[in-house]
Scaffold this motif. Structure first.
Motif, PDB file in Angstrom:
ATOM      1  N   MET A   1       0.837  -1.217   0.000  1.00 38.18           N
ATOM      2  CA  MET A   1       0.000   0.000   0.000  1.00 38.18           C
ATOM      3  C   MET A   1       0.862   1.253   0.000  1.00 38.18           C
ATOM      4  SD  MET A   1      -2.977  -0.731   2.827  1.00 38.18           S
ATOM      5  CE  MET A   1      -1.880  -0.555   4.209  1.00 38.18           C
ATOM      6  N   ALA A   2       2.125   1.105   0.466  1.00 38.25           N
ATOM      7  CA  ALA A   2       2.945   2.294   0.733  1.00 38.25           C
ATOM      8  C   ALA A   2       3.589   2.865  -0.521  1.00 38.25           C
ATOM      9  CB  ALA A   2       4.033   1.940   1.735  1.00 38.25           C
ATOM     10  N   ASN A   3       3.690   4.181  -0.544  1.00 42.08           N
ATOM     11  CA  ASN A   3       4.415   4.860  -1.628  1.00 42.08           C
ATOM     12  C   ASN A   3       5.783   5.321  -1.178  1.00 42.08           C
ATOM     13  OD1 ASN A   3       2.558   4.714  -3.685  1.00 42.08           O
ATOM     14  ND2 ASN A   3       1.350   6.368  -2.797  1.00 42.08           N
ATOM     15  N   SER A   4       5.993   5.272   0.128  1.00 42.13           N
ATOM     16  CA  SER A   4       7.280   5.739   0.650  1.00 42.13           C
ATOM     17  C   SER A   4       7.662   4.876   1.853  1.00 42.13           C
ATOM     18  CB  SER A   4       7.135   7.206   1.068  1.00 42.13           C
ATOM     19  OG  SER A   4       8.216   7.572   1.889  1.00 42.13           O
ATOM     20  N   ILE A   5       8.865   4.323   1.809  1.00 42.38           N
ATOM     21  CA  ILE A   5       9.371   3.527   2.944  1.00 42.38           C
ATOM     22  C   ILE A   5      10.773   4.051   3.265  1.00 42.38           C
ATOM     23  CG2 ILE A   5       9.961   1.205   3.785  1.00 42.38           C
ATOM     24  CD1 ILE A   5       8.154   0.117   1.493  1.00 42.38           C
ATOM     25  N   VAL A   6      10.956   4.445   4.516  1.00 39.47           N
ATOM     26  CA  VAL A   6      12.295   4.914   4.898  1.00 39.47           C
ATOM     27  C   VAL A   6      12.801   4.078   6.070  1.00 39.47           C
ATOM     28  CG1 VAL A   6      12.133   7.308   4.096  1.00 39.47           C
ATOM     29  CG2 VAL A   6      11.345   6.738   6.385  1.00 39.47           C
ATOM     30  N   ARG A   7      14.071   3.751   6.024  1.00 34.45           N
ATOM     31  CA  ARG A   7      14.677   2.961   7.106  1.00 34.45           C
ATOM     32  C   ARG A   7      15.400   3.929   8.035  1.00 34.45           C
ATOM     33  NH1 ARG A   7      17.812  -2.083   4.992  1.00 34.45           N
ATOM     34  NH2 ARG A   7      19.055  -0.513   3.949  1.00 34.45           N
ATOM     35  N   VAL A   8      15.118   3.774   9.325  1.00 31.55           N
ATOM     36  CA  VAL A   8      15.733   4.666  10.319  1.00 31.55           C
ATOM     37  C   VAL A   8      16.309   3.833  11.457  1.00 31.55           C
ATOM     38  CG1 VAL A   8      14.172   6.597   9.831  1.00 31.55           C
ATOM     39  CG2 VAL A   8      13.587   4.989  11.626  1.00 31.55           C
ATOM     40  N   ALA A   9      17.153   4.467  12.236  1.00 30.85           N
ATOM     41  CA  ALA A   9      17.726   3.782  13.398  1.00 30.85           C
ATOM     42  C   ALA A   9      16.644   3.544  14.446  1.00 30.85           C
ATOM     43  CB  ALA A   9      18.852   4.616  13.978  1.00 30.85           C
ATOM     44  N   CYS A  10      16.783   2.450  15.169  1.00 30.38           N
ATOM     45  CA  CYS A  10      15.789   2.062  16.182  1.00 30.38           C
ATOM     46  C   CYS A  10      16.076   2.796  17.493  1.00 30.38           C
ATOM     47  CB  CYS A  10      15.878   0.549  16.380  1.00 30.38           C
ATOM     48  SG  CYS A  10      15.015  -0.012  17.837  1.00 30.38           S
ATOM     49  N   ILE A  11      15.039   3.456  18.010  1.00 27.64           N
ATOM     50  CA  ILE A  11      15.216   4.232  19.242  1.00 27.64           C
ATOM     51  C   ILE A  11      15.500   3.316  20.444  1.00 27.64           C
ATOM     52  CG2 ILE A  11      12.733   4.335  19.768  1.00 27.64           C
ATOM     53  CD1 ILE A  11      14.918   7.370  20.134  1.00 27.64           C
ATOM     54  N   CYS A  12      14.909   2.118  20.444  1.00 23.55           N
ATOM     55  CA  CYS A  12      15.154   1.189  21.567  1.00 23.55           C
ATOM     56  C   CYS A  12      16.614   0.790  21.626  1.00 23.55           C
ATOM     57  CB  CYS A  12      14.313  -0.078  21.429  1.00 23.55           C
ATOM     58  SG  CYS A  12      12.581   0.168  21.774  1.00 23.55           S
ATOM     59  N   ARG A  13      17.181   0.405  20.478  1.00 21.63           N
ATOM     60  CA  ARG A  13      18.588  -0.024  20.470  1.00 21.63           C
ATOM     61  C   ARG A  13      19.510   1.161  20.757  1.00 21.63           C
ATOM     62  NH1 ARG A  13      15.103  -3.316  17.330  1.00 21.63           N
ATOM     63  NH2 ARG A  13      15.690  -5.475  17.685  1.00 21.63           N
ATOM     64  N   HIS A  14      19.059   2.342  20.365  1.00 25.34           N
ATOM     65  CA  HIS A  14      19.806   3.561  20.668  1.00 25.34           C
ATOM     66  C   HIS A  14      20.009   3.650  22.185  1.00 25.34           C
ATOM     67  CE1 HIS A  14      20.908   7.792  19.851  1.00 25.34           C
ATOM     68  NE2 HIS A  14      20.227   8.086  20.944  1.00 25.34           N
ATOM     69  N   ILE A  15      18.944   3.272  22.934  1.00 29.23           N
ATOM     70  CA  ILE A  15      18.995   3.371  24.389  1.00 29.23           C
ATOM     71  C   ILE A  15      19.605   2.124  25.025  1.00 29.23           C
ATOM     72  CG2 ILE A  15      17.501   3.423  26.445  1.00 29.23           C
ATOM     73  CD1 ILE A  15      15.726   5.329  24.741  1.00 29.23           C
ATOM     74  N   THR A  16      19.146   0.939  24.588  1.00 27.10           N
ATOM     75  CA  THR A  16      19.589  -0.271  25.294  1.00 27.10           C
ATOM     76  C   THR A  16      20.999  -0.700  24.905  1.00 27.10           C
ATOM     77  OG1 THR A  16      18.495  -1.645  23.624  1.00 27.10           O
ATOM     78  CG2 THR A  16      17.259  -1.189  25.620  1.00 27.10           C
ATOM     79  N   LEU A  17      21.393  -0.443  23.651  1.00 27.66           N
ATOM     80  CA  LEU A  17      22.723  -0.884  23.210  1.00 27.66           C
ATOM     81  C   LEU A  17      23.698   0.272  23.036  1.00 27.66           C
ATOM     82  CD1 LEU A  17      21.682  -3.370  20.359  1.00 27.66           C
ATOM     83  CD2 LEU A  17      22.374  -3.948  22.687  1.00 27.66           C
ATOM     84  N   GLY A  18      23.140   1.501  22.969  1.00 24.05           N
ATOM     85  CA  GLY A  18      23.992   2.643  22.665  1.00 24.05           C
ATOM     86  C   GLY A  18      24.505   2.576  21.240  1.00 24.05           C
ATOM     87  N   GLN A  19      23.753   1.892  20.392  1.00 25.39           N
ATOM     88  CA  GLN A  19      24.172   1.742  18.989  1.00 25.39           C
ATOM     89  C   GLN A  19      23.034   2.114  18.059  1.00 25.39           C
ATOM     90  OE1 GLN A  19      25.410  -2.307  18.372  1.00 25.39           O
ATOM     91  NE2 GLN A  19      26.953  -2.206  19.983  1.00 25.39           N
ATOM     92  N   GLU A  20      23.406   2.553  16.858  1.00 28.74           N
ATOM     93  CA  GLU A  20      22.403   2.877  15.845  1.00 28.74           C
ATOM     94  C   GLU A  20      22.188   1.637  14.988  1.00 28.74           C
ATOM     95  OE1 GLU A  20      21.118   5.833  16.133  1.00 28.74           O
ATOM     96  OE2 GLU A  20      22.611   6.573  17.537  1.00 28.74           O
ATOM     97  N   LYS A  21      21.048   1.001  15.196  1.00 28.44           N
ATOM     98  CA  LYS A  21      20.704  -0.187  14.409  1.00 28.44           C
ATOM     99  C   LYS A  21      19.485   0.148  13.564  1.00 28.44           C
ATOM    100  CE  LYS A  21      23.443  -3.350  16.353  1.00 28.44           C
ATOM    101  NZ  LYS A  21      24.419  -4.125  15.601  1.00 28.44           N
ATOM    102  N   ARG A  22      19.611  -0.016  12.279  1.00 28.72           N
ATOM    103  CA  ARG A  22      18.499   0.367  11.398  1.00 28.72           C
ATOM    104  C   ARG A  22      17.469  -0.753  11.281  1.00 28.72           C
ATOM    105  NH1 ARG A  22      20.669   4.160   6.635  1.00 28.72           N
ATOM    106  NH2 ARG A  22      22.289   5.220   7.819  1.00 28.72           N
ATOM    107  N   TYR A  23      16.650  -0.857  12.307  1.00 23.80           N
ATOM    108  CA  TYR A  23      15.641  -1.906  12.344  1.00 23.80           C
ATOM    109  C   TYR A  23      14.223  -1.348  12.190  1.00 23.80           C
ATOM    110  CZ  TYR A  23      19.010  -5.445  13.955  1.00 23.80           C
ATOM    111  OH  TYR A  23      20.044  -6.336  14.061  1.00 23.80           O
ATOM    112  N   CYS A  24      14.075  -0.042  12.020  1.00 25.11           N
ATOM    113  CA  CYS A  24      12.727   0.536  11.960  1.00 25.11           C
ATOM    114  C   CYS A  24      12.463   1.145  10.588  1.00 25.11           C
ATOM    115  CB  CYS A  24      12.558   1.594  13.046  1.00 25.11           C
ATOM    116  SG  CYS A  24      12.705   0.863  14.683  1.00 25.11           S
TER     117      CYS A  24
END
Ligand code: SF4
Ligand code: SF4
Length: 281
Positions: free
Chosen positions: A94-117
């Motif tokens: 259905m989507a016309n636009s999909i963007v991958r961003v860093a996951c805020i949870c991993r930003h906090i729990t791992l201190g790392q930018e993981k592009r899971y969102c």
């Protein structure tokens, strides 16, 4: 059919309703502010994690009351539901636009930018949702290995989700002030705050899929590969039959076990048609 389908889906799957991704819903200033704060106010999330830690020492009755209050609020503001890959494909369809961003949870729990969102929009270039999160680029997506957003085509996004599935991550769809849906995350129990809240702390923020899994005992060879990836403790191995069984009351219907089964022995069924699981969300 879950309460969200009844409330936000006109009796069909709420996350397959195009209206729930609509730009019009973002004319609500409160909703836009929530999205901005969600991605930028990491201190608030960290405080939430600390409160969760304290909850473990709280008496059971108080805990149960607090849990109910939090869960009720999150159903209005920011809740998720597990979705198997075939429904992710329908959402991407259905989507016309999909963007991958860093996951805020991993930003906090791992201190790392993981592009899971994955931010999903029906408008080209992300519409208003894209504008809101692109505006946060400097404050949120500024980790050492992150260059802002990545726009993905549907097939590319789907291939990426399949890779996450192979890593054992569970797909979930999320609201930002229901019924607006902003995106899809890929969760695991140790790093995802919502999954930790839901499964470990019994504060439901993330709900079961519209499906539930079943193993075909004739096809199962008892290799137990599926058990290694179930994040919900829903599988058991019988030494006497040398096969795996699924506790359908515990199953979240993510389908991750299915994707690793070399015998193709696992199927997903509509939750409402499985008496043991119907009504458990
Ligand atoms: S992965 Fe498939 S074959 Fe192996 S135990 Fe699980 S259901 Fe059985
Ligand atoms: S049994 Fe399979 S479908 Fe059910 S929660 Fe576990 S991994 Fe997901």
């Amino acid at each position: 059919m879950c309460e969200f389908c009844l409330k936000h889906g006109e009796g069909r799957k709420w996350y397959l309703q195009a209206g729930n991704y609509s730009d019009d819903l973002l004319s609500d200033v409160r909703r836009r502010r929530f999205i901005q704060e969600f991605f930028t106010d990491t201190e608030a999330l960290k405080r939430g994690v600390e409160r969760l830690g304290r909850m473990e020492k709280t008496p059971r009755l108080v805990r149960s009351l607090v849990s109910r209050v939090i869960s009720r609020r999150m159903k209005r503001v920011h809740y998720g539901q597990v979705v198997p890959i075939e429904d992710v494909e329908r959402i991407f369809g259905m989507a016309n636009s999909i963007v991958r961003v860093a996951c805020i949870c991993r930003h906090i729990t791992l201190g790392q930018e993981k592009r899971y969102c994955y931010g999903v929009s029906l408008s080209p270039d992300g519409g208003r949702f894209g504008q809101v999160i692109r505006g946060l680029d400097k404050s949120f997506l500024n980790g050492p290995d992150v260059q802002g957003f990545e726009s993905l085509g549907r097939q590319e996004a789907l291939a990426s989700l399949r890779n996450h599935e192979a890593e054992g991550l569970c797909h979930t769809v999320w609201t930002f002030h229901a019924p607006f849906i902003g995106g899809i995350c890929n969760c695991d129990r140790s790093d995802c705050l919502a999954m930790r809240c839901t499964v470990t702390e019994a504060i439901p923020l993330m709900f079961r899929a519209e499906y539930v899994a079943e193993v075909d005992p004739d096809a199962c060879r008892g290799c137990r590969q599926c058990m290694r990836v179930c994040q919900f403790g829903a599988m058991g191995y019988s030494a006497s039959t040398q096969k795996v069984r699924i506790d359908q009351k515990a199953c979240y219907g993510c389908g991750i076990c299915r994707s690793v089964c070399p015998q193709n022995a696992i199927r997903l069924h509509d939750r409402v048609k499985v008496p043991a699981a119907a009504g458990r969300w």
